[in-house]
Design a protein around this motif. Sequence first.
Motif, PDB file in Angstrom:
ATOM      1  N   GLN A 120       1.371  -2.883   7.438  1.00 15.05           N
ATOM      2  CA  GLN A 120       0.491  -3.604   6.519  1.00 15.05           C
ATOM      3  C   GLN A 120       1.316  -4.102   5.338  1.00 15.05           C
ATOM      4  O   GLN A 120       1.932  -3.310   4.619  1.00 15.05           O
ATOM      5  CB  GLN A 120      -0.644  -2.693   6.059  1.00 15.05           C
ATOM      6  N   LEU A 121       1.338  -5.416   5.167  1.00 13.76           N
ATOM      7  CA  LEU A 121       2.191  -6.042   4.161  1.00 13.76           C
ATOM      8  C   LEU A 121       1.405  -6.315   2.890  1.00 13.76           C
ATOM      9  O   LEU A 121       0.307  -6.883   2.926  1.00 13.76           O
ATOM     10  CB  LEU A 121       2.770  -7.343   4.706  1.00 13.76           C
ATOM     11  N   HIS A 122       1.993  -5.945   1.746  1.00 10.18           N
ATOM     12  CA  HIS A 122       1.397  -6.190   0.432  1.00 10.18           C
ATOM     13  C   HIS A 122       2.423  -6.976  -0.377  1.00 10.18           C
ATOM     14  O   HIS A 122       3.316  -6.400  -1.003  1.00 10.18           O
ATOM     15  CB  HIS A 122       1.044  -4.877  -0.254  1.00 10.18           C
ATOM     16  N   ARG A 123       2.297  -8.302  -0.335  1.00 12.19           N
ATOM     17  CA  ARG A 123       3.291  -9.156  -0.963  1.00 12.19           C
ATOM     18  C   ARG A 123       2.836  -9.577  -2.356  1.00 12.19           C
ATOM     19  O   ARG A 123       1.645  -9.654  -2.641  1.00 12.19           O
ATOM     20  CB  ARG A 123       3.552 -10.377  -0.086  1.00 12.19           C
ATOM     21  N   GLY A 124       3.819  -9.867  -3.222  1.00 12.58           N
ATOM     22  CA  GLY A 124       3.500 -10.229  -4.590  1.00 12.58           C
ATOM     23  C   GLY A 124       2.899  -9.072  -5.366  1.00 12.58           C
ATOM     24  O   GLY A 124       2.110  -9.277  -6.287  1.00 12.58           O
ATOM     25  N   ALA A 125       3.277  -7.856  -5.004  1.00 15.05           N
ATOM     26  CA  ALA A 125       2.735  -6.657  -5.647  1.00 15.05           C
ATOM     27  C   ALA A 125       3.881  -5.814  -6.194  1.00 15.05           C
ATOM     28  O   ALA A 125       4.929  -5.706  -5.564  1.00 15.05           O
ATOM     29  CB  ALA A 125       1.904  -5.848  -4.655  1.00 15.05           C
ATOM     30  N   LYS A 126       3.656  -5.211  -7.332  1.00 16.12           N
ATOM     31  CA  LYS A 126       4.678  -4.383  -7.959  1.00 16.12           C
ATOM     32  C   LYS A 126       4.158  -2.968  -8.148  1.00 16.12           C
ATOM     33  O   LYS A 126       3.055  -2.769  -8.648  1.00 16.12           O
ATOM     34  CB  LYS A 126       5.079  -4.976  -9.316  1.00 16.12           C
ATOM     35  N   VAL A 127       4.964  -1.997  -7.740  1.00 17.16           N
ATOM     36  CA  VAL A 127       4.599  -0.594  -7.903  1.00 17.16           C
ATOM     37  C   VAL A 127       4.957  -0.146  -9.317  1.00 17.16           C
ATOM     38  O   VAL A 127       6.087  -0.339  -9.774  1.00 17.16           O
ATOM     39  CB  VAL A 127       5.330   0.292  -6.867  1.00 17.16           C
ATOM     40  N   THR A 128       3.973   0.439 -10.003  1.00 15.16           N
ATOM     41  CA  THR A 128       4.211   0.918 -11.371  1.00 15.16           C
ATOM     42  C   THR A 128       4.262   2.438 -11.452  1.00 15.16           C
ATOM     43  O   THR A 128       4.887   2.976 -12.366  1.00 15.16           O
ATOM     44  CB  THR A 128       3.121   0.413 -12.322  1.00 15.16           C
ATOM     45  N   GLN A 129       3.616   3.115 -10.514  1.00 20.66           N
ATOM     46  CA  GLN A 129       3.562   4.572 -10.578  1.00 20.66           C
ATOM     47  C   GLN A 129       3.376   5.155  -9.193  1.00 20.66           C
ATOM     48  O   GLN A 129       2.605   4.634  -8.386  1.00 20.66           O
ATOM     49  CB  GLN A 129       2.389   5.026 -11.475  1.00 20.66           C
ATOM     50  N   ILE A 130       4.123   6.209  -8.914  1.00 20.80           N
ATOM     51  CA  ILE A 130       3.958   6.944  -7.663  1.00 20.80           C
ATOM     52  C   ILE A 130       3.349   8.296  -7.993  1.00 20.80           C
ATOM     53  O   ILE A 130       3.900   9.067  -8.782  1.00 20.80           O
ATOM     54  CB  ILE A 130       5.307   7.135  -6.947  1.00 20.80           C
ATOM     55  N   MET A 131       2.200   8.546  -7.398  1.00 21.08           N
ATOM     56  CA  MET A 131       1.514   9.813  -7.603  1.00 21.08           C
ATOM     57  C   MET A 131       1.595  10.642  -6.323  1.00 21.08           C
ATOM     58  O   MET A 131       2.134  10.194  -5.304  1.00 21.08           O
ATOM     59  CB  MET A 131       0.053   9.565  -8.000  1.00 21.08           C
ATOM     60  N   ASP A 132       1.048  11.836  -6.374  1.00 19.53           N
ATOM     61  CA  ASP A 132       1.133  12.742  -5.240  1.00 19.53           C
ATOM     62  C   ASP A 132       0.409  12.202  -4.010  1.00 19.53           C
ATOM     63  O   ASP A 132       0.871  12.397  -2.885  1.00 19.53           O
ATOM     64  CB  ASP A 132       0.547  14.100  -5.625  1.00 19.53           C
ATOM     65  N   ASP A 133      -0.705  11.497  -4.220  1.00 15.21           N
ATOM     66  CA  ASP A 133      -1.508  11.051  -3.086  1.00 15.21           C
ATOM     67  C   ASP A 133      -1.777   9.548  -3.070  1.00 15.21           C
ATOM     68  O   ASP A 133      -2.526   9.059  -2.233  1.00 15.21           O
ATOM     69  CB  ASP A 133      -2.846  11.807  -3.046  1.00 15.21           C
ATOM     70  N   GLY A 181       7.150   8.419 -11.706  1.00 18.89           N
ATOM     71  CA  GLY A 181       6.778   9.361 -10.660  1.00 18.89           C
ATOM     72  C   GLY A 181       7.711   9.390  -9.473  1.00 18.89           C
ATOM     73  O   GLY A 181       7.508  10.199  -8.552  1.00 18.89           O
ATOM     74  N   LEU A 182       8.745   8.541  -9.470  1.00 19.00           N
ATOM     75  CA  LEU A 182       9.637   8.504  -8.311  1.00 19.00           C
ATOM     76  C   LEU A 182      10.353   9.839  -8.132  1.00 19.00           C
ATOM     77  O   LEU A 182      10.445  10.364  -7.017  1.00 19.00           O
ATOM     78  CB  LEU A 182      10.648   7.364  -8.459  1.00 19.00           C
ATOM     79  N   SER A 183      10.877  10.392  -9.202  1.00 15.47           N
ATOM     80  CA  SER A 183      11.625  11.643  -9.077  1.00 15.47           C
ATOM     81  C   SER A 183      10.727  12.812  -8.689  1.00 15.47           C
ATOM     82  O   SER A 183      11.169  13.738  -8.003  1.00 15.47           O
ATOM     83  CB  SER A 183      12.353  11.953 -10.387  1.00 15.47           C
ATOM     84  N   GLU A 184       9.443  12.774  -9.102  1.00 11.99           N
ATOM     85  CA  GLU A 184       8.544  13.882  -8.799  1.00 11.99           C
ATOM     86  C   GLU A 184       7.868  13.747  -7.438  1.00 11.99           C
ATOM     87  O   GLU A 184       7.692  14.740  -6.713  1.00 11.99           O
ATOM     88  CB  GLU A 184       7.451  14.002  -9.870  1.00 11.99           C
ATOM     89  N   HIS A 185       7.459  12.522  -7.080  1.00 12.93           N
ATOM     90  CA  HIS A 185       6.621  12.360  -5.895  1.00 12.93           C
ATOM     91  C   HIS A 185       7.190  11.412  -4.844  1.00 12.93           C
ATOM     92  O   HIS A 185       6.635  11.327  -3.747  1.00 12.93           O
ATOM     93  CB  HIS A 185       5.236  11.837  -6.314  1.00 12.93           C
ATOM     94  N   GLY A 186       8.262  10.702  -5.174  1.00 13.17           N
ATOM     95  CA  GLY A 186       8.784   9.712  -4.243  1.00 13.17           C
ATOM     96  C   GLY A 186       9.918  10.242  -3.386  1.00 13.17           C
ATOM     97  O   GLY A 186      10.450  11.333  -3.598  1.00 13.17           O
TER      98      GLY A 186
END
Length: 425
Positions: free
Chosen positions: A219-232, A121-126
């Motif tokens: 706001q920090l979110h550590r130890g987290a991995k982004v798998t998908q970027i959506m519109d919202d 979703g990076l190319s579409e929504h990021g």
Amino acid sequence: MRRVVILGAGYAGLHAFSAMRSRLRLMLARKEVELIVVSRDPHHTYHGWTGEVLTGDLDVGSTLTPLAPILGESFVQGDVVAADLGGQTLTVRTEAGERQLAYDHLVIAAGSSDPFDRIGGLSEHGWCVKDTRDMQKLVAELENWNGAAPDPRNVVVVGGGLAGVETASALAARFGKNQGGKINVHLVSSSDKLLPTLRPDFNHIADTATRTLADQGVQLHRGAKVTQIMDDHVQLADGRTLSSDMAIVAAGMSFRTLPGTEALPRNAAGQIFADKSLRVSGRNNIWVAGDIAAVPHPVTGEPCPANALWAMKQGDCLGRNVARALKGQSLKRFNFKGLGQAAGLAGQRGITELWRLQFTGRLAWMIRILFFAWYMPSRRRALPILSQLTGHLWAATAGAAFQGKPIEAPAAEVTPVADLSQRLR
């Protein structure tokens, strides 16, 4: 006439060109050698001012340096779409159509791209900050956000390294000035602690940056991995989601394989292996430098970091070695061992590591902008930017003094002499 073609006018490409031009002046004047630099864009993009552009302290044009005045007749604007390594030719797509470009020596300094292949979703929504075209779109969108919004909005920055920390701090500073509405800035880091490349040797400045972000309300979110970027929203690997009106990726990189170069040796990430002289392993007339190059570190033997300073130093060494090869001289090994790292933070503050010395606050920020201005490809472009930024620093310092606020004393943590001596060897 022998021709050297450089693919890319980024940090490595421009430094390689400059080193060759200065060492081949006589051969160039006699038309024994020709230098060609191929770039898709008509300008060089300088990423050192990303934070200042995102805060609004500099316009996005400050990151761009026109190539034509630097390269002259050596500049070809176009996309290299294919290579014939056996025939030593390139296919270049220009506004006038495709053309064949022969070479005697080929320099691959094509850099890297954002990780579109690894984050869904990076190319579409990021949004991204690496490519200048993406940066221009992002800044235009941010300017549209300067007005009031009926509801709070959320910005998610992906990346816990220097680029991600700088981006999050800059956005928090920008929207902290905005009286029109509430903007929540989130920073997602796959590592348990921010700035892992600084740890454990430089915990002082890494922890300072972490505290600064917290003080800004990021706001920090550590130890987290982004798998998908959506519109919202942004989807995390652990199943959580973060509401997002804008997701900006400032981490990771991918490497394009130019059709026709598949036979060149690469690592798992897609970088091309270089030997100690910056030639492609097993090739006498193909050279590589910058992000796309897997260059052995002169001390550890591990791949060198993929960032601007290392790309510049590799470009310098590569350019000198191509010149030496054209003159029939022996090659020199790449011997740069590192200099430092830096990131800008809100309020003309920053963190800087220079020769293992750690600096924070406004002194760190000043060291950083002086260093970055020095390495801009054009002094004419650097001087007004330096003047403008030091003006912001003076205004902030004078404003604090006028309001009776304590003026922060610059901090530095000194590394033991033994460690510093080993670093300089």
